[in-house]
Scaffold this motif. Structure first.
Motif, PDB file in Angstrom:
ATOM      1  N   LYS A 124       0.815  -1.208   0.000  1.00 22.62           N
ATOM      2  CA  LYS A 124       0.000   0.000   0.000  1.00 22.62           C
ATOM      3  C   LYS A 124       0.857   1.272   0.000  1.00 22.62           C
ATOM      4  N   ILE A 125       1.962   1.253   0.706  1.00 21.24           N
ATOM      5  CA  ILE A 125       2.843   2.426   0.731  1.00 21.24           C
ATOM      6  C   ILE A 125       3.405   2.687  -0.653  1.00 21.24           C
ATOM      7  N   VAL A 126       3.888   1.634  -1.311  1.00 15.62           N
ATOM      8  CA  VAL A 126       4.441   1.786  -2.661  1.00 15.62           C
ATOM      9  C   VAL A 126       3.366   2.241  -3.639  1.00 15.62           C
ATOM     10  N   LYS A 127       2.159   1.670  -3.527  1.00 18.27           N
ATOM     11  CA  LYS A 127       1.065   2.018  -4.432  1.00 18.27           C
ATOM     12  C   LYS A 127       0.599   3.453  -4.244  1.00 18.27           C
ATOM     13  N   ASP A 128       0.442   3.872  -2.981  1.00 18.13           N
ATOM     14  CA  ASP A 128      -0.142   5.183  -2.692  1.00 18.13           C
ATOM     15  C   ASP A 128       0.880   6.317  -2.647  1.00 18.13           C
ATOM     16  N   GLU A 129       2.118   6.002  -2.249  1.00 13.64           N
ATOM     17  CA  GLU A 129       3.096   7.068  -2.012  1.00 13.64           C
ATOM     18  C   GLU A 129       4.393   6.915  -2.790  1.00 13.64           C
ATOM     19  N   GLY A 130       4.583   5.752  -3.412  1.00 13.04           N
ATOM     20  CA  GLY A 130       5.815   5.528  -4.158  1.00 13.04           C
ATOM     21  C   GLY A 130       6.855   4.774  -3.335  1.00 13.04           C
ATOM     22  N   VAL A 131       7.803   4.177  -4.033  1.00  8.08           N
ATOM     23  CA  VAL A 131       8.835   3.374  -3.373  1.00  8.08           C
ATOM     24  C   VAL A 131       9.660   4.205  -2.391  1.00  8.08           C
ATOM     25  N   VAL A 132       9.911   5.454  -2.746  1.00  7.01           N
ATOM     26  CA  VAL A 132      10.756   6.314  -1.907  1.00  7.01           C
ATOM     27  C   VAL A 132      10.178   6.476  -0.511  1.00  7.01           C
ATOM     28  N   ALA A 133       8.837   6.377  -0.393  1.00  6.68           N
ATOM     29  CA  ALA A 133       8.198   6.553   0.916  1.00  6.68           C
ATOM     30  C   ALA A 133       8.628   5.481   1.904  1.00  6.68           C
ATOM     31  N   LEU A 134       9.100   4.333   1.427  1.00  7.05           N
ATOM     32  CA  LEU A 134       9.584   3.284   2.324  1.00  7.05           C
ATOM     33  C   LEU A 134      10.836   3.724   3.072  1.00  7.05           C
ATOM     34  N   TRP A 135      11.513   4.736   2.528  1.00  6.75           N
ATOM     35  CA  TRP A 135      12.711   5.255   3.194  1.00  6.75           C
ATOM     36  C   TRP A 135      12.463   6.641   3.779  1.00  6.75           C
ATOM     37  N   ARG A 136      11.180   6.953   4.036  1.00  9.19           N
ATOM     38  CA  ARG A 136      10.859   8.223   4.698  1.00  9.19           C
ATOM     39  C   ARG A 136      11.456   8.212   6.095  1.00  9.19           C
ATOM     40  N   GLY A 137      12.090   9.305   6.461  1.00 12.11           N
ATOM     41  CA  GLY A 137      12.731   9.374   7.770  1.00 12.11           C
ATOM     42  C   GLY A 137      14.032   8.608   7.837  1.00 12.11           C
ATOM     43  N   CYS A 138      14.613   8.273   6.665  1.00 13.15           N
ATOM     44  CA  CYS A 138      15.820   7.444   6.666  1.00 13.15           C
ATOM     45  C   CYS A 138      16.998   8.148   7.335  1.00 13.15           C
ATOM     46  N   LEU A 139      17.138   9.462   7.098  1.00 17.36           N
ATOM     47  CA  LEU A 139      18.282  10.177   7.679  1.00 17.36           C
ATOM     48  C   LEU A 139      18.255  10.159   9.206  1.00 17.36           C
ATOM     49  N   PRO A 140      17.118  10.530   9.857  1.00 19.58           N
ATOM     50  CA  PRO A 140      17.122  10.421  11.326  1.00 19.58           C
ATOM     51  C   PRO A 140      17.186   8.972  11.801  1.00 19.58           C
ATOM     52  N   THR A 141      16.660   8.035  10.991  1.00 20.02           N
ATOM     53  CA  THR A 141      16.759   6.619  11.360  1.00 20.02           C
ATOM     54  C   THR A 141      18.213   6.172  11.369  1.00 20.02           C
ATOM     55  N   VAL A 142      18.945   6.568  10.308  1.00 16.54           N
ATOM     56  CA  VAL A 142      20.372   6.231  10.233  1.00 16.54           C
ATOM     57  C   VAL A 142      21.133   6.931  11.360  1.00 16.54           C
ATOM     58  N   GLY A 143      20.806   8.221  11.584  1.00 15.31           N
ATOM     59  CA  GLY A 143      21.470   8.960  12.655  1.00 15.31           C
ATOM     60  C   GLY A 143      21.231   8.334  14.007  1.00 15.31           C
ATOM     61  N   ARG A 144      19.979   7.949  14.273  1.00 18.68           N
ATOM     62  CA  ARG A 144      19.661   7.290  15.544  1.00 18.68           C
ATOM     63  C   ARG A 144      20.404   5.968  15.655  1.00 18.68           C
ATOM     64  N   ALA A 145      20.395   5.197  14.581  1.00 15.40           N
ATOM     65  CA  ALA A 145      21.051   3.887  14.612  1.00 15.40           C
ATOM     66  C   ALA A 145      22.550   4.024  14.839  1.00 15.40           C
ATOM     67  N   MET A 146      23.155   5.046  14.247  1.00 13.55           N
ATOM     68  CA  MET A 146      24.588   5.267  14.441  1.00 13.55           C
ATOM     69  C   MET A 146      24.882   5.593  15.896  1.00 13.55           C
ATOM     70  N   VAL A 147      24.029   6.443  16.506  1.00  8.54           N
ATOM     71  CA  VAL A 147      24.209   6.800  17.912  1.00  8.54           C
ATOM     72  C   VAL A 147      23.982   5.578  18.801  1.00  8.54           C
ATOM     73  N   VAL A 148      22.868   4.854  18.539  1.00  7.30           N
ATOM     74  CA  VAL A 148      22.549   3.671  19.346  1.00  7.30           C
ATOM     75  C   VAL A 148      23.678   2.659  19.293  1.00  7.30           C
ATOM     76  N   ASN A 149      24.121   2.346  18.085  1.00  6.14           N
ATOM     77  CA  ASN A 149      25.143   1.318  17.941  1.00  6.14           C
ATOM     78  C   ASN A 149      26.508   1.776  18.430  1.00  6.14           C
ATOM     79  N   MET A 150      26.821   3.057  18.225  1.00 11.82           N
ATOM     80  CA  MET A 150      28.076   3.594  18.741  1.00 11.82           C
ATOM     81  C   MET A 150      28.133   3.402  20.253  1.00 11.82           C
ATOM     82  N   VAL A 151      27.022   3.708  20.930  1.00 12.86           N
ATOM     83  CA  VAL A 151      26.975   3.600  22.383  1.00 12.86           C
ATOM     84  C   VAL A 151      26.719   2.160  22.819  1.00 12.86           C
ATOM     85  N   GLN A 152      25.713   1.512  22.185  1.00  9.12           N
ATOM     86  CA  GLN A 152      25.277   0.194  22.644  1.00  9.12           C
ATOM     87  C   GLN A 152      26.324  -0.888  22.432  1.00  9.12           C
ATOM     88  N   LEU A 153      26.774  -1.056  21.204  1.00  8.53           N
ATOM     89  CA  LEU A 153      27.716  -2.125  20.902  1.00  8.53           C
ATOM     90  C   LEU A 153      29.082  -1.877  21.532  1.00  8.53           C
TER      91      LEU A 153
END
Length: 312
Positions: free
Chosen positions: A162-191
């Protein structure tokens, strides 16, 4: 681990590192999914123009009253898909980085090296896991909307279609930059903190589950404090709607500015209690499951009964 101070040993294959990493995350998610839902509901509280919840307990009581107990597991399929992609990638990459470091330097990584490897692993995992993250946030927040505004995804596969149909494939990566930023912080600290705390505590606690639990508890607390603002920005962006043809937020910085202006600085840690309650056990369970799977593989497949674990 390929070498132990110059002595060659049998190693866990790369595909098994990825498989065990993802499996450990999926097992942990099955147990902590309700906390993830409470955290998400708290983070998006206020986006409909009024403060919906004053505390995590109010979220829980309203969910029980209006939606039923089983709704605490809304989005579980997306949560499992996230772990199958995000955690598989980040844990696998990090363990391979550790093996490479020890093979070349014949020593445990320094703080800077551990943090750098955690950042790289987190970025890889976040890019692979972002589509499932978008579906997860939307599925967990859907029941709070008016019936006519709900997306009504049946499962993570239906959400993707439904996301791809209604909003396009790119919408699957909406918020990717803060997601990557959060993951980098989490993993930097967590691991990094997990590896370092585990090495430090070995002088006081014997190798085994108590050591793994102690190191994971500290890792969960530190990573929760560091990553919460970016997690809030990610959540708001991934569930935002278009207002008069324009997106509600232009990016993570815009989210945080509006949150501070309209809700106060401490709102960046809104939902911290369920976030910590979710991330703490998830971190602990993921590492414990991973350690035990590594131990079992080393013992029963590689025949290395002397190895307690293949340290993440």
């Amino acid at each position: 681990m390929a070498l132990v101070y110059g002595v060659e040993k049998k190693t866990v294959p790369a595909y098994m590192k990825y498989a065990m990493g993802g499996t450990s995350g999926m097992l942990a998610t099955c147990l902590v999914q309700p906390m993830d839902l409470l955290k998400t509901r708290m983070q998006i509280s206020g986006t409909l123009g009024a403060r919906e919840y004053r505390s995590s307990f109010e979220v829980l009581s309203k969910v029980f009253k209006n939606e039923g107990v089983l709704s605490l597991y809304n989005g579980l399929s997306a949560g499992l898909m996230k772990q199958a992609t995000y955690t598989t990638a980040r844990m696998g990459v990090y363990q391979m980085e550790l093996d490479w470091y020890r093979m070349n330097y014949e020593n445990d990584p320094s703080l800077v090296a551990s943090m750098t490897m955690g950042i790289v692993a987190g970025a890889f995992g976040a890019m692979f896991g972002n589509p499932a993250e978008v579906a997860l946030v939307r599925m967990m927040s859907d029941n709070r909307l008016m019936p006519e505004d709900r997306r009504n995804y049946k499962n993570v596969g239906d959400a993707f279609v439904k996301i791809v149909k209604d909003e396009g494939v790119v919408a699957l990566w909406r918020g990717c930059l803060p997601t990557v930023g959060r993951a980098m912080v989490v993993n930097m600290v967590q691991l990094a903190s997990y590896s370092l705390m585990k090495n430090h505590l070995r002088g006081y606690i014997d190798e085994g589950i108590p050591l793994h639990l102690s190191a994971a508890m500290m890792s969960g607390l530190l990573s929760s404090l560091a990553s919460m603002p970016l997690d809030l920005a990610k959540t708001r962006i991934q569930q935002m709607r278009m207002i008069e043809g324009k997106p509600e937020y232009s990016g993570a910085i815009d989210v945080l500015k509006k949150v501070v202006k309209n809700e106060g600085a401490f709102a960046m840690w809104k939902g911290f209690t369920p976030y910590l309650i979710r991330m703490g056990p998830h971190t602990i369970l993921s590492f414990v499951f991973l350690e035990q799977m590594n131990k079992a593989y080393n013992k029963h497949v590689l025949g290395d009964s002397q190895s307690d674990s293949s340290e993440p």
